[in-house]
Design an enzyme around this catalytic site. Structure first.
Site, mmCIF file in Angstrom:
data_model
loop_
_atom_site.group_PDB
_atom_site.id
_atom_site.type_symbol
_atom_site.label_atom_id
_atom_site.label_comp_id
_atom_site.label_asym_id
_atom_site.label_seq_id
_atom_site.Cartn_x
_atom_site.Cartn_y
_atom_site.Cartn_z
ATOM 1 N N ASP A 125 1.003 -1.179 -0.086
ATOM 2 C CA ASP A 125 -0.064 0.061 -0.103
ATOM 3 C C ASP A 125 0.971 1.196 -0.049
ATOM 4 O OD1 ASP A 125 -2.364 1.282 0.204
ATOM 5 O OD2 ASP A 125 -2.520 1.538 2.241
ATOM 6 N N HIS A 132 -4.034 14.290 0.724
ATOM 7 C CA HIS A 132 -4.140 13.370 1.827
ATOM 8 C C HIS A 132 -2.957 13.453 2.925
ATOM 9 C CE1 HIS A 132 -5.232 10.018 4.575
ATOM 10 N NE2 HIS A 132 -4.185 9.329 4.039
ATOM 11 N N GLU A 196 -10.636 3.857 3.709
ATOM 12 C CA GLU A 196 -9.812 4.767 2.625
ATOM 13 C C GLU A 196 -10.040 4.564 1.333
ATOM 14 O OE1 GLU A 196 -5.580 3.853 3.989
ATOM 15 O OE2 GLU A 196 -5.867 4.894 5.771
ATOM 16 N N GLU A 198 -9.381 4.055 -2.195
ATOM 17 C CA GLU A 198 -8.104 3.773 -3.189
ATOM 18 C C GLU A 198 -8.371 3.244 -4.452
ATOM 19 O OE1 GLU A 198 -4.626 2.099 -1.059
ATOM 20 O OE2 GLU A 198 -5.533 2.835 0.954
ATOM 21 N N ASP A 230 -9.040 0.139 1.962
ATOM 22 C CA ASP A 230 -8.137 -0.294 2.873
ATOM 23 C C ASP A 230 -8.563 0.121 4.342
ATOM 24 O OD1 ASP A 230 -6.014 -1.713 3.412
ATOM 25 O OD2 ASP A 230 -4.645 0.070 3.515
ATOM 26 N N ARG A 234 -8.006 3.996 13.221
ATOM 27 C CA ARG A 234 -6.915 5.158 13.460
ATOM 28 C C ARG A 234 -6.388 5.276 14.764
ATOM 29 N NH1 ARG A 234 -5.713 6.777 8.138
ATOM 30 N NH2 ARG A 234 -7.588 7.148 7.163
ATOM 31 N N GLN A 237 -3.867 2.543 15.339
ATOM 32 C CA GLN A 237 -2.509 2.967 14.405
ATOM 33 C C GLN A 237 -1.418 4.248 15.139
ATOM 34 O OE1 GLN A 237 -3.076 3.995 10.300
ATOM 35 N NE2 GLN A 237 -1.327 4.910 9.884
ATOM 36 N N LYS A 250 -4.026 -2.004 10.306
ATOM 37 C CA LYS A 250 -4.364 -2.127 8.701
ATOM 38 C C LYS A 250 -4.597 -3.613 8.369
ATOM 39 C CE LYS A 250 -4.491 2.021 6.936
ATOM 40 N NZ LYS A 250 -3.579 2.388 5.848
ATOM 41 N N THR A 254 -8.966 -5.530 3.952
ATOM 42 C CA THR A 254 -8.945 -4.753 2.734
ATOM 43 C C THR A 254 -9.908 -4.771 1.617
ATOM 44 O OG1 THR A 254 -6.296 -4.348 3.134
ATOM 45 C CG2 THR A 254 -7.336 -3.784 0.979
ATOM 46 N N GLU A 361 -10.112 12.790 7.397
ATOM 47 C CA GLU A 361 -10.246 14.050 6.789
ATOM 48 C C GLU A 361 -11.601 14.758 6.731
ATOM 49 O OE1 GLU A 361 -7.208 13.700 3.269
ATOM 50 O OE2 GLU A 361 -7.848 11.815 3.666
#
Length: 418
Positions: A125, A132, A196, A198, A230, A234, A237, A250, A254, A361
């Protein structure tokens, strides 16, 4: 005149004759997974086309339960099959106009079950969106130190967990892990679960160990692309990522869309990417257009909502680092890619607040909750929420789309008495 099929396809269908993506499907009548392509609301059984000798020579790999053997056949075969199927669907004297043949090889899309299209050996990834990376950097380090010193010089990435890549429609359990909100860590279910937005791309031709893939040849090694979500915890992480980056935050899931859109189909939608300043080193330098104009959308539907609400609209063209730069960088050490390897772009965020590609975000770390039409609000994802991503390229009277990748959040397993 634009290419047209004798099969009626709505102009807003993702699956025009210009697309012809590949996937793996089964039916109740024939539960064996095999390779197909889709046009409009019809799935074409390529294994049966092969049995009928409609490709000129036999390609037994269409009876496989993954695309890997087809992918390993190389770009010449990919293009040969694409051209042949296009001809079969557009020719005035096509054998597929025969009703008996259609009843054998055409399957209504609503009757199929899709499967993971590729046996994925490795998953990497990246972190290729400047918008971002800047947004996240501002949140955690402030505006003056938003981008780390290396970010404008190389495509940052990390190796993910291929075993937990799942097909669209697979439910995702909220992960549990260590979270440190008040100094000392505690073991809890993630309270800051995120998506996420992607794009993933699949390797169709590998390279030998010690032999890098040059940026000039990188596109020849890429079979096609799919939508990718993905999922990210948070809060897990935030505690674990220093100094080596994401791990448990993560590795739990996915999600990818089931149809793989080929690079030949996407070719007409290549565009220039953002200007790169400073200029990258020579092994990352290319003069050709390497961005893609792929419109992206994210919707969210809570368990209490009757319909989904769009919460983000973005576009792959915003990516600072291109997929050919990602692949060239990945292999510059001599790392050997293998057929079926998956690479993700990282979150694709645009320049405006409604084009951000993650809840982190969109809600600015929870400070600006999203208002849902039924009165609910969201800082991060809650149990029962369903996230759906869609993407397509818009042509003149047709679309080349990816379908969708969707997933529903279920409670953490330990919270359900297991």
């Amino acid at each position: 005149m634009p290419l047209k099929s004798f099969i009626e396809v709505h102009p807003e269908s993702d699956f025009s004759i210009q697309n012809l993506p590949y996937g793996v499907f089964s039916t109740k009548v024939n539960p064996n997974p095999r390779v197909g392509t889709r046009i409009g609301d019809v799935v074409i059984d390529l294994a049966l086309l092969d049995e009928e000798n409609l490709f000129g020579k036999r390609h037994v790999f269409f009876a496989d339960s993954t695309l890997n053997r087809f992918m390993s056949a190389g770009r010449g075969t990919w293009r040969e099959i694409r051209q042949r199927v296009t001809g079969l669907l557009s020719s005035d004297n096509s054998p597929l106009k025969n009703e008996a043949m259609q009843s054998r090889v055409f399957v209504p899309a609503e009757e199929i079950q899709m499967h993971l299209p590729v046996a994925i050996g490795d998953y990497t990834d990246f972190y290729a969106s400047r918008e971002h990376a800047t947004n996240v950097g501002i949140m955690f380090r402030g505006k003056e130190n938003a981008l780390l010193p290396n970010w404008l010089h190389l495509p940052v990435g990390y190796h993910g967990r291929a075993s937990s890549v799942v097909i669209s429609g697979t439910d995702v359990h909220r992960p549990r892990g260590q979270v440190a909100l008040h100094g000392a860590p505690e073991f809890v279910a993630s309270r800051s679960l995120d998506f996420e937005l992607e794009i993933g791309f699949f390797i169709g031709a590998g390279n030998n160990l010690g032999e890098p893939i040059s940026i000039e040849n990188a596109r020849e090694h890429i079979f096609g692309m799919a939508l990718l979500n993905d999922w990210s915890a948070r809060d897990i992480q935030a505690w674990e990522y220093q100094p080596l980056g994401p791990f448990l935050a993560k590795n739990f899931a996915t999600s990818i869309s089931p149809w793989v859109v080929t690079m030949d189909a996407l070719g007409p939608f290549r565009v220039d990417g953002p200007k790169q300043d400073p200029a990258p080193l020579s092994y990352l330098t290319t003069d050709s257009a390497n961005g893609y104009d792929i419109k992206l959308e994210v919707t969210l539907q809570s368990a209490a909502m009757d319909a989904a609400q769009t919460i983000s609209r973005s576009n792959m063209k915003y990516l600072y680092w291109s997929i050919v730069q990602m692949l060239a960088h990945h292999t510059v050490t001599g790392c050997n890619m293998r057929v079926g390897d998956l690479c993700g772009t990282g979150t694709i965020s645009g320049p405006t607040e409604d084009s951000y590609g993650s809840m982190l975000e969109l809600t600015w770390r929870g400070e600006k909750p999203i208002a849902l039409p039924n009165g609910e609000t969201r800082k991060f994802l809650q149990d029962g929420d369903t996230v759906t991503m869609k993407g397509y390229c818009q042509g003149d009277g047709y679309r080349i789309g990816f379908g969708e990748v969707t997933g529903k959040i279920l409670p953490a397993l330990a919270d359900r008495g297991r």
